[in-house]
Design an enzyme around this catalytic site. Sequence first.
Site, PDB file in Angstrom:
ATOM      1  N   LYS A   1       5.918  -3.814  -4.495  1.00 42.80           N
ATOM      2  CA  LYS A   1       7.371  -3.645  -4.447  1.00 42.80           C
ATOM      3  C   LYS A   1       7.944  -3.876  -3.053  1.00 42.80           C
ATOM      4  CE  LYS A   1      11.382  -2.471  -6.101  1.00 42.80           C
ATOM      5  NZ  LYS A   1      12.051  -3.481  -6.915  1.00 42.80           N
TER       6      LYS A   1
ATOM      7  N   GLU B   1       7.465 -14.337 -11.429  1.00 42.53           N
ATOM      8  CA  GLU B   1       6.731 -13.162 -10.941  1.00 42.53           C
ATOM      9  C   GLU B   1       6.233 -12.260 -12.047  1.00 42.53           C
ATOM     10  OE1 GLU B   1       8.862 -10.563  -8.204  1.00 42.53           O
ATOM     11  OE2 GLU B   1      10.705 -10.781  -9.311  1.00 42.53           O
TER      12      GLU B   1
ATOM     13  N   TRP C   1      -2.697  -2.633  -1.692  1.00 46.73           N
ATOM     14  CA  TRP C   1      -2.344  -4.041  -1.884  1.00 46.73           C
ATOM     15  C   TRP C   1      -3.185  -4.786  -0.859  1.00 46.73           C
ATOM     16  CZ3 TRP C   1       0.074  -8.045   0.908  1.00 46.73           C
ATOM     17  CH2 TRP C   1       0.468  -9.139   0.138  1.00 46.73           C
TER      18      TRP C   1
ATOM     19  N   ARG D   1       3.782  -0.091  -4.983  1.00 48.40           N
ATOM     20  CA  ARG D   1       3.562  -0.652  -3.654  1.00 48.40           C
ATOM     21  C   ARG D   1       2.264  -1.448  -3.566  1.00 48.40           C
ATOM     22  NH1 ARG D   1       6.856   2.023   0.155  1.00 48.40           N
ATOM     23  NH2 ARG D   1       5.505   1.280   1.793  1.00 48.40           N
TER      24      ARG D   1
ATOM     25  N   ASN E   1      -1.479   2.329   5.653  1.00 46.71           N
ATOM     26  CA  ASN E   1      -0.587   1.291   5.138  1.00 46.71           C
ATOM     27  C   ASN E   1      -0.134   0.467   6.339  1.00 46.71           C
ATOM     28  OD1 ASN E   1       1.488  -0.202   3.926  1.00 46.71           O
ATOM     29  ND2 ASN E   1       2.962   1.459   4.151  1.00 46.71           N
ATOM     30  N   GLY E   2      -0.468  -0.813   6.346  1.00 46.95           N
ATOM     31  CA  GLY E   2      -0.092  -1.663   7.479  1.00 46.95           C
ATOM     32  C   GLY E   2      -1.237  -2.618   7.789  1.00 46.95           C
TER      33      GLY E   2
ATOM     34  N   HIS F   1      17.987 -36.095  -8.239  1.00 49.60           N
ATOM     35  CA  HIS F   1      17.307 -36.627  -7.048  1.00 49.60           C
ATOM     36  C   HIS F   1      15.799 -36.353  -7.068  1.00 49.60           C
ATOM     37  CE1 HIS F   1      21.117 -37.680  -5.237  1.00 49.60           C
ATOM     38  NE2 HIS F   1      21.557 -36.481  -5.581  1.00 49.60           N
TER      39      HIS F   1
ATOM     40  N   LYS G   1      12.323 -14.555 -11.389  1.00 49.50           N
ATOM     41  CA  LYS G   1      12.021 -13.460 -12.325  1.00 49.50           C
ATOM     42  C   LYS G   1      10.890 -13.863 -13.265  1.00 49.50           C
ATOM     43  CE  LYS G   1      13.285 -10.718 -10.786  1.00 49.50           C
ATOM     44  NZ  LYS G   1      14.065 -10.501  -9.617  1.00 49.50           N
TER      45      LYS G   1
ATOM     46  N   GLU H   1      17.103 -17.208  -8.795  1.00 49.28           N
ATOM     47  CA  GLU H   1      16.711 -15.840  -9.129  1.00 49.28           C
ATOM     48  C   GLU H   1      16.096 -15.789 -10.539  1.00 49.28           C
ATOM     49  OE1 GLU H   1      16.072 -13.177  -7.865  1.00 49.28           O
ATOM     50  OE2 GLU H   1      16.402 -11.577  -9.300  1.00 49.28           O
TER      51      GLU H   1
ATOM     52  N   CYS I   1       0.845  -1.190   0.000  1.00 51.89           N
ATOM     53  CA  CYS I   1       0.000   0.000   0.000  1.00 51.89           C
ATOM     54  C   CYS I   1       0.884   1.245   0.000  1.00 51.89           C
ATOM     55  CB  CYS I   1      -0.945   0.088   1.189  1.00 51.89           C
ATOM     56  SG  CYS I   1      -2.082  -1.263   1.301  1.00 51.89           S
TER      57      CYS I   1
END
Length: 609
Positions: A604, A489, A74, A27, A100-101, A505, A486, A482, A2
């Site tokens: 973000k 997402e 968000w 955000r 925000n929170g 394995h 990428k 990584e 947010c």
Amino acid sequence: MCGIVAYIGKKEALPILIDGLKRLEYRGYDSAGVSVFSGGKIITEKAVGKVVELENKINGRDIPGKIGIAHTRWATHGKPSEKNAHPHCDCGKNIFLVHNGIIENYKELKADLEKIGHKFSSDTDTEVLAHLIEEYKKQVPIKEAVWRTLAHVEGTYGLAIIDRNEPEKIFVARNGSPLVLGVIDDGYIIASDIAPIVRYTNQVIYLEDGEMAEVTPCGFQVTNLKRKKVEKEISKIDWTLEEAEKKGYDHFMLKEIMEQPEAVENAMRGRLVVKEGMAKLGGLRDVADSLRDLERLVIVSCGTSFYAGLVAKYMFEEYAGIRTDVEFASEFRYRKPILNQKTAVLAITQSGETADTLAAIREAKNKGAMTLGIVNVVGSTIARETDAGVYNHAGPEIGVASTKAFTSQLSILALFTLFLGRQRDMSFVMGKRIAEELAKVPELMKKIFKDSQKIKKIAKKYSGSSDFLYLGRKYNYPIAMEGALKIKEIAYVHAEGYPFGEMKHGPIALIDENFPSVAIATRDSVYEKTLSGIQEIKARGGKVIAVATAGDKSIEKLVDDVIYIPKTLEMLTPLLSVVPLQLFAYYFAAGKGLDVDKPRNLAKSVTVE
Ligand code: M6R
């Protein structure tokens, strides 16, 4: 998670708020909303989706007013919908606020408030704040009502509140979610981070947890939980508006990938002393003696920053001889970590606001360990709460998928390796060798960009694939993870990152002609083993895209596609091998028309646990 923005001053608030929301959109972008004081009323507009939907809804309508608050969401409590979009208000429609929170005890508070007649219009945790303030306002003035409300809630908040009966004021408060107050010529702009502020001013004040500011067009006063006035220092920010804009690229992500040579230069500037085979890290000066005695490092981080930590484990153990453990910050704080005076806990974080990483650092501090940070955002909470640290100076990273922050982190971790190594057994010759190779990395990165169109074509060739296996060994194992992150997402494609040796394995069972693998097969100490792994995939009909060292022609016979990267020292290979994987994911997703800068369900900086 947010983003909140508020304005009070002599200018029209709405354009400032909308522009601010667009800059904070990374955000969260589930919904957006705004409330403006206009002609004695508070006018509120909300829309589901991105800020542009809110703009479409307002549709050029003039909402005059010089004070307002706004929010980009968000979703945590309550699905993305207009009724759950902020700003939220009380029953009397006097108090409007953005948050925000997370208010953790909202259920109990809501039940109590409902018992005494409050009617709720959303499913959010936030709305209880407006009703609680309304309730307390029956007894005390608004400011005290806000304090009493905050004393009642458990959880985190960055808050901006306006009251119809106090048309010349905004109250902002912080606990666990960042809040910055920008001082401009004719007023104030308050936001979750500096992105909406930089175009107006470089003078900012960082609010601390437990502080509230009462802001009017002519001034502000900060008080703490004890209602005592707090003197605040004005800090100067060094990011420019230009740095935060797209500069002609289709997406921030592509711009940020291309900015990596510069980001790596900036990370090394004034710190890498090639002649002496040393790194000078000013932010660690005060703790240098303690670092000399260090026996163990615990790295806490999340997502991409976690993978930077995994690379660091190889670097620190191989070259500095320091035992290093890397932990997901979200797990660390709920375990019983064993720390002592000879252990330091290092947070790696782009935003400096990730809730899990912050909680891990606080836990480490409680246990008496020295805390260090590698942080990009200057003045962020983690940067301020750690005992010592190093800033990335990578500039603003806006794309939700982290790219330049990652290679910048790797550069600083390489510098840190030099620093720690040279305090210990690392020879001058070895230090100089690493320093010389590190200094060359920006130019080597630029060579990879020359193959961008080739990488784009390969991404197109595989655009029908819905699964990928990313494989790498040793320094390149975190890079495989990584690479997979990428593409997951931003392209919503299933991808698994694995240490190559582990493939046999289990994951090898997935391989068939429709399940391609991306193999990092650079010429290093594990090259031969990596080739054997590739043979095993080919023997089962799997397709392989290899990231290989320039000049390795023989690998072309073995795999389906090759992307070359220049040769460097093995420990620095991740700085190069990740670049084609970033570009591959970018072109794969952009080719499908996806919004790579704002992938679905993500934000973000993750300021909730
Ligand atoms: O700001 P931080 O570095 O603490 O963020 C950590 C992760 O949330 C972040 O790296 C996330 O995984 C990115 N979306 C990865 O591209």
